[in-house]
Design an enzyme around this catalytic site. Structure first.
Site, PDB file in Angstrom:
ATOM      1  N   ASN A  56      36.781 -11.717  22.798  1.00  0.00           N
ATOM      2  CA  ASN A  56      36.129 -10.483  23.208  1.00  0.00           C
ATOM      3  C   ASN A  56      35.524 -10.617  24.604  1.00  0.00           C
ATOM      4  OD1 ASN A  56      34.793  -7.888  22.965  1.00  0.00           O
ATOM      5  ND2 ASN A  56      34.939  -8.163  20.753  1.00  0.00           N
ATOM      6  N   HIS A  94      21.689 -31.472  29.048  1.00  0.00           N
ATOM      7  CA  HIS A  94      20.843 -32.233  29.965  1.00  0.00           C
ATOM      8  C   HIS A  94      20.020 -33.249  29.189  1.00  0.00           C
ATOM      9  CE1 HIS A  94      21.788 -29.720  33.399  1.00  0.00           C
ATOM     10  NE2 HIS A  94      21.663 -28.679  32.598  1.00  0.00           N
ATOM     11  N   ALA A 132      29.126 -12.264  17.574  1.00  0.00           N
ATOM     12  CA  ALA A 132      28.576 -11.907  18.885  1.00  0.00           C
ATOM     13  C   ALA A 132      27.335 -12.715  19.229  1.00  0.00           C
ATOM     14  CB  ALA A 132      28.238 -10.419  18.908  1.00  0.00           C
ATOM     15  N   ALA A 147      26.553 -13.901  13.944  1.00  0.00           N
ATOM     16  CA  ALA A 147      26.128 -13.418  15.255  1.00  0.00           C
ATOM     17  C   ALA A 147      24.757 -13.992  15.602  1.00  0.00           C
ATOM     18  CB  ALA A 147      26.069 -11.894  15.258  1.00  0.00           C
TER      19      ALA A 147
END
Length: 179
Positions: free
Chosen positions: A67, A98, A125, A143
């Site tokens: 998407n 990091h 999403a 999501a």
């Protein structure tokens, strides 16, 4: 030369209009940019890649649906998507991390680890997949989840950090989640 090629073809892919025809050919432009596109996939745009020069580190198997605004950050390790994956909008694959500690120059060093997504995985999403994570075949990531640990096959995970919500079994039926 490779960075210019990547920059040019990624830019073209990301500026195609959102038309059915464009969605079907965008994968060809991503292949020309250096992405390892292993077969036809549907890619909505734009695809965000950091750093430039990292396209060779991204492998996308055939039959995937990607998407809008999906980000691949792969400065130190590869990112691999299995066949028929469904990737929601604004998903981030963060292949770098990091250090917690400062080095002798007073900076935090960057390390990376591969991200491997199995076949038939659905990532919702806004999910974030961090370095070193493997997602097993048929798994579902809810999501907004932040996946910091590997996910077993046919498992639904969600939350921050992502935790197992349900075992989906190995039936391969995504609709079994809605029982």
């Amino acid at each position: 030369m490779q960075q210019w090629r990547e920059f040019l073809f990624l830019g073209l892919a990301n500026h195609l209009p959102r038309l059915k025809f464009s969605d079907k050919i965008r994968w060809l432009l991503l292949r020309a940019a250096g992405f390892d596109m292993q077969g036809r996939s549907t890619v909505y745009g734009p695809v965000i890649l950091r750093p430039i020069g990292g396209a060779r580190s991204v492998s996308i198997a055939k039959g995937c649906f990607i998407n809008t605004e999906v980000r691949f950050a792969c400065p130190k390790a590869p990112i691999s998507l299995g066949e028929r994956c469904r990737i929601g909008p604004r998903v981030c694959f963060e292949g770098a991390q990091h250090s917690l500690y400062l080095n002798e120059k007073g900076r935090r060093g960057t390390t990376g680890a591969p991200i491997v997504v199995g076949a038939d995985v659905w990532i919702g999403a806004g999910a974030i997949i961090t370095a070193g994570v493997e997602i097993g075949d048929g798994a579902v990531v809810a999501a907004g989840a932040v996946v910091t640990r590997s996910v077993a096959a046919f498992t639904l995970v969600g939350g921050v950090p992502a935790k197992v919500i349900r075992d989906l079994g190995d039936t391969g039926e995504a609709d079994s989640v809605h029982r």
